[in-house]
Structure formats: C-alpha cells, structure tokens
Design an enzyme around this catalytic site. Structure first.
Site, PDB file in Angstrom:
ATOM      1  N   LYS A 178       1.823   2.040  -5.088  1.00  0.00           N
ATOM      2  CA  LYS A 178       2.370   1.465  -6.334  1.00  0.00           C
ATOM      3  C   LYS A 178       1.433   1.729  -7.513  1.00  0.00           C
ATOM      4  O   LYS A 178       1.872   2.066  -8.606  1.00  0.00           O
ATOM      5  CB  LYS A 178       2.575  -0.061  -6.171  1.00  0.00           C
ATOM      6  CG  LYS A 178       3.576  -0.431  -5.082  1.00  0.00           C
ATOM      7  CD  LYS A 178       3.690  -1.929  -4.922  1.00  0.00           C
ATOM      8  CE  LYS A 178       2.473  -2.578  -4.332  1.00  0.00           C
ATOM      9  NZ  LYS A 178       2.166  -2.222  -2.939  1.00  0.00           N
ATOM     10  N   GLN A 228       2.115  -6.256  -3.363  1.00  0.00           N
ATOM     11  CA  GLN A 228       2.680  -6.418  -2.012  1.00  0.00           C
ATOM     12  C   GLN A 228       4.011  -5.665  -1.910  1.00  0.00           C
ATOM     13  O   GLN A 228       4.150  -4.637  -2.532  1.00  0.00           O
ATOM     14  CB  GLN A 228       2.818  -7.905  -1.637  1.00  0.00           C
ATOM     15  CG  GLN A 228       1.477  -8.602  -1.426  1.00  0.00           C
ATOM     16  CD  GLN A 228       0.844  -9.076  -2.703  1.00  0.00           C
ATOM     17  OE1 GLN A 228       1.478  -9.730  -3.504  1.00  0.00           O
ATOM     18  NE2 GLN A 228      -0.417  -8.762  -2.902  1.00  0.00           N
ATOM     19  N   ASP A 276       0.807  -1.227   0.000  1.00  0.00           N
ATOM     20  CA  ASP A 276       0.000   0.000   0.000  1.00  0.00           C
ATOM     21  C   ASP A 276       0.833   1.268   0.000  1.00  0.00           C
ATOM     22  O   ASP A 276       0.437   2.302   0.549  1.00  0.00           O
ATOM     23  CB  ASP A 276      -0.968   0.002   1.209  1.00  0.00           C
ATOM     24  CG  ASP A 276      -1.836  -1.243   1.218  1.00  0.00           C
ATOM     25  OD1 ASP A 276      -2.197  -1.709   0.134  1.00  0.00           O
ATOM     26  OD2 ASP A 276      -2.128  -1.737   2.328  1.00  0.00           O
ATOM     27  N   GLY A 304      -4.467  -4.459  -3.694  1.00  0.00           N
ATOM     28  CA  GLY A 304      -5.513  -3.460  -3.896  1.00  0.00           C
ATOM     29  C   GLY A 304      -4.833  -2.158  -4.264  1.00  0.00           C
ATOM     30  O   GLY A 304      -4.095  -1.589  -3.463  1.00  0.00           O
ATOM     31  N   HIS A 305      -4.997  -1.720  -5.498  1.00  0.00           N
ATOM     32  CA  HIS A 305      -4.301  -0.531  -5.983  1.00  0.00           C
ATOM     33  C   HIS A 305      -5.326   0.541  -6.354  1.00  0.00           C
ATOM     34  O   HIS A 305      -6.211   0.295  -7.168  1.00  0.00           O
ATOM     35  CB  HIS A 305      -3.444  -0.889  -7.203  1.00  0.00           C
ATOM     36  CG  HIS A 305      -2.432  -1.970  -6.905  1.00  0.00           C
ATOM     37  ND1 HIS A 305      -1.771  -2.674  -7.876  1.00  0.00           N
ATOM     38  CD2 HIS A 305      -1.979  -2.464  -5.736  1.00  0.00           C
ATOM     39  CE1 HIS A 305      -0.950  -3.547  -7.311  1.00  0.00           C
ATOM     40  NE2 HIS A 305      -1.067  -3.442  -6.016  1.00  0.00           N
TER      41      HIS A 305
END
Ligand code: GDP
Ligand code: IMO
Ligand code: MG
Length: 429
Positions: free
Chosen positions: A16, A223, A13, A40-41
């Site tokens: 990225k 990650q 988080d 989750g982006h």
C-alpha cells in the site's frame, strides 16, 4: 475527477505504501483514517528507503499529510518517526502534518495490556504487534480514551486518568503484570504535550475546505480487509475497520469523499501473526516466495507466512471493501516459477464450498481448491509498461481479474517507486 481511497485486500503488507507514494504525485493531501503504528509501509525512492508507521506516505512527496480521528496515536512513536524521517531529509511541520484533535492516544498502559493479554492467551494468541492498538480502540469505544484535545485541559486529564487507571490497573494486576501510577502517565503526557499539540487541529474542517477548493484527497488505508474487525478472520484481526467506508468517518468527511477505491493485492498471499490462512505453503515454494519477496515485517522484522493467491478471499474483500479497481503488486516475485496456483474455491469437511466461512474452526479447516497454470521464464521485474510483460504473466493477471470480478487497474513490478504500470488513472474516474 475524484478522490482515491487505497485499502489492503489481504492480510496487510500488500505494498500500500509504495502505491500511495506513487499516486501521491497526483494528489494534494494524503489522509490516514484508521489503524496506528501497527502499520509498516516501505517506500523505495532511488537509494532512499522510508519506513513509515503512522505518518501518511504522501509526506515523502512533500504533500500535506493528515492523521484523522479514526487513527490511534502513540505520541512517542509518532515523534520518533518524525525525527527519523527528518534525519532523512523530509520536512514535517504543523503546516504539512495535520492531526485531528479528537484522535485517541495510545498510552503505555495500552502496550502493557496488549502484551500481557497475548502472553495469557498462550496457544490462542493473536500475534498482535504488541503496540497497544486493541486496548486503545477498546478505550475509545468504552468512552475512557484520552484524546489529543484533552492535553490542553489539565482538569479533564485529571479525572480521565483516574478512570483509565481504575480499569487498566485492575486488568494488569489480574494478569500478574506491572501496574501504573497516575504520576507515571501524567509525566508521559507532560513530556509529549508541547511537541504534539502544535500539530493538532480540527482536521475535518480543513479537509472540507480543501474539498470545496477542488483539492485531490488520497486516503491511505492501513492493514487490510482480512484483518478488518467485522469482515476479517475474527478474532485474528486488528481492532479497527479497514474497509473503504471508514475513510469517511475516520477523517470526518461524508461518504461521497471516498471516491475511487483502489484495493491492493499481492500476486500471492502473505500473513503475519496467527490465524487461518487456507493457501499457506509450508514447502520450498513458500520459502522461495518469502525469500524473493523479502517477506519480513517492515517494522517488526517478523517473518511473513507465504502462500498462493486466494481469489475467493479477494473477491469477498473487493465486495465488502467497495473496491473499484485492483493494484496487483509483487508480480515479479513469481518470475521463473514452473507453475503458479490460484485458489478458486474450498473444501470443508469433504464438501465443496464457494465462499469462506465465518467461524474460526471452519476457517482453520478449509482446504483450498486450486487451478494451476504454467509460470513464465522471462522477468517482469522493473517492467513499466504492459508491452514489457510476458504473455503468460498477462494471462495470470487476466485470470485473476475474472475470478475476483474486479479490474486490475495498476501493476507493480518492483519496490522502486516508478516500476509501476498504470492501466487506468483512479483520479480520472
Ligand atoms: P504495506 O504495509 O501494504 O505498505 O506493505 P509493506 O511496505 O509492509 O510491504 C510490502 C513490501 O514489498 C515492501 O518491502 C515494499 O518495498 C515491497 N514491494 C512493494 N511493491 C513491490 C513489487 O511490486 N515488487 C517487489 N518485489 N516488492 C514490492
Ligand atoms: P500494514 O498497514 C500486516 C496484524 C498483526 C496481528 C493482527 C492484530 O503494514 O499492512 P494488532 O497489533 O493490530 O492488534 O495486531 O493484525 N497486523 C498487520 N499485519 N500488516 C499490518 O499493517 C498489520 N497491522 C496489524 O500481525 O496478526
Ligand atoms: Mg506493512
């Protein structure tokens, strides 16, 4: 001109997605090479917010997206995500999304086992996303995964399902969880096959062709190094390698394809899930950073633990991750703080140590040694040039560079795509 590989250097988080989206304007193809829909982006483009889990962030810019063989693919989650972004106006077709046919699938048994094991771990739980990532990677290494290419061979599927169920039902029953029938899994696969197979291809061949034609490839890590199964805070990690070297094997390219490695680091630290976190703050400053930074999981909504920047960990992540330059994000979240601390070493059982230990007990006991500097009163939020930054913020960035022994080549000052300061174009390196 080189390719670029983006990886996280903390516990995920770091932003990225935002950086990959920004860099994607300079790339032709964006490739996911590890992880799955545990990622989750969040990408903010004007008034649109895209939340991506499995789809490469470059799709938002209309670039070709590739899901490499190193990714574990939950076909239902993928289709739901494609539907979601299509409703937001993006176009995802087999021409724009290539999925490696040798990528392993995440099946309902994997999520069930992930959750049952977490429940059984009690106090020692990892805090996984419960999405079956670990069990799916275990099956890959144990040679019993169902891969996308198997969907085209009913006779192969038949014996592979038997083998898979023998293993998983034994474990699920032992854990007191519900078991699965072959029909259930077959129905699941029959339903998703017609939608999934058109995207599957020999992605490595197409990537090789693109490389020969001089196309720019951007590898998008999920990650982060501290969650890497070898280099992270094991066992409180994810089940894949997250370091840049994996961009090659996880997409079927040679190591030279990795190119410039851009490590993403937040100007402070966050972590979701359980596990050691030396600089974690349990006070008002921690809460303030969490609120300002909107530190809640992109897809899970789980609150993220917050703390000061840990230069020792990032120096290590930069080394093992092969980082060429750092993109420092969320500098704006620190605006207005009286003082800012940076972890420059640790104390373990009363002794000074300079590197992070590997055993979980020692990792949990280390106490950070801080260097503290004054904060800045001015705002950095939305800054798009170095000249707009307050002197004290520049000092903070320069001190970080010294401590982590890597240059800061990009800065991010808000969630918005264009609130980004480029010091060195990674594609030109
Ligand atoms: P990822 O998993 O590394 O892609 O990061 P996430 O998207 O899960 O979390 C990063 C969050 O911070 C997202 O909500 C982004 O919109 C947001 N973000 C990214 N860069 C910045 C920044 O420079 N400043 C602020 N305030 N927010 C940012
Ligand atoms: P992005 O790409 C933050 C964490 C989980 C848990 C551990 C293992 O958005 O940075 P898993 O489900 O992978 O077996 O969970 O890893 N984790 C993440 N934390 N960001 C992520 O991805 C994460 N993906 C997994 O919270 O602690
Ligand atoms: Mg995330």
């Amino acid at each position: 001109m080189s390719n670029v590989t983006v990886i996280g250097t903390q516990w995920g988080d770091e932003g990225k997605g935002k950086i990959v989206d920004w860099l994607a304007s300079r790339a032709d193809i964006v490739v996911r090479f590890q992880g799955g829909h545990n990622a989750g982006h969040t990408l903010v483009v004007g008034d649109q917010v895209y939340k991506l889990s499995l789809l490469p962030s470059g799709l938002v810019r209309g670039k070709i997206g590739v899901i490499g063989n190193g990714v574990v693919v939950d076909p239902k989650a993928l289709m739901a995500e494609i539907d979601r972004v299509t409703a937001q106006g993006l176009t995802v077709t087999p021409e724009t999304l290539w999925i490696a046919e040798n990528a392993p699938l995440i099946l309902p048994v994997h999520g069930a086992l992930d959750r049952a094991r977490e429940a059984a771990r009690g106090d020692h739980k990892i805090g996984t996303t419960g999405r079956g990532i670990g069990p799916a990677y275990e099956d890959k290494v144990a040679r019993r995964a169902i891969r996308i290419c198997d969907l085209a061979e009913p006779e192969t599927l038949d014996w592979k399902l038997d083998e898979l169920l023998l293993h998983h039902n034994t474990l699920l029953a032992g854990l007191g969880a519900e078991t699965f029938t072959k029909e259930q899994l077959r129905d699941f696969l029959t339903e998703i096959t017609p939608r999934l197979l058109p995207y599957s291809c020999q992605a490595w061949d197409r990537l090789d062709e693109a490389r020969r034609a001089g196309r720019r490839i951007l590898f998008e890590g999920a990650q982060a190094v501290m969650l890497d199964v070898d280099h992270g805070t094991y066992p409180f990690v994810t089940s894949s390698n997250t370091v840049a070297a994996v961009a090659a094997s996880g997409s079927g390219m040679g190591p030279a394809a990795v190119g410039f490695v851009l490590g993403i680091a937040k100007a402070y630290t966050t972590r979701v899930g359980e596990g050691p976190f030396p600089t974690e703050l349990h006070d008002d400053t921690g809460r303030l950073i969490g609120e300002r930074g909107h530190e809640f999981g992109t897809n899970t909504g789980r609150p993220r633990r917050c703390g000061w920047f840990d230069a020792v960990l990032i120096r290590r992540a930069a080394r093992v991750g092969g980082v060429s330059g750092i993109a420092l994000t969320k500098l704006d979240v620190l605006d207005g703080l009286d003082e800012i601390s940076i972890c420059i070493g640790y104390e373990l059982d009363g002794k000074q140590i300079e590197s992070f230990p590997s055993a979980p007990g020692a990792q949990a006991r280390v106490k950070p040694v801080y260097e503290t500097m004054p904060g800045w009163k001015e705002t950095t939020a939305g800054a798009r040039s170095w000249a707009e930054l307050p002197a004290q913020a520049i000092k903070y960035v320069r001190r970080i560079e010294e401590l982590i022994e890597a240059p800061v080549t990009l800065l991010s000052t808000s969630p918005e795509r264009d609130d980004t300061i480029l010091m060195r174009d990674p594609f030109e390196d």
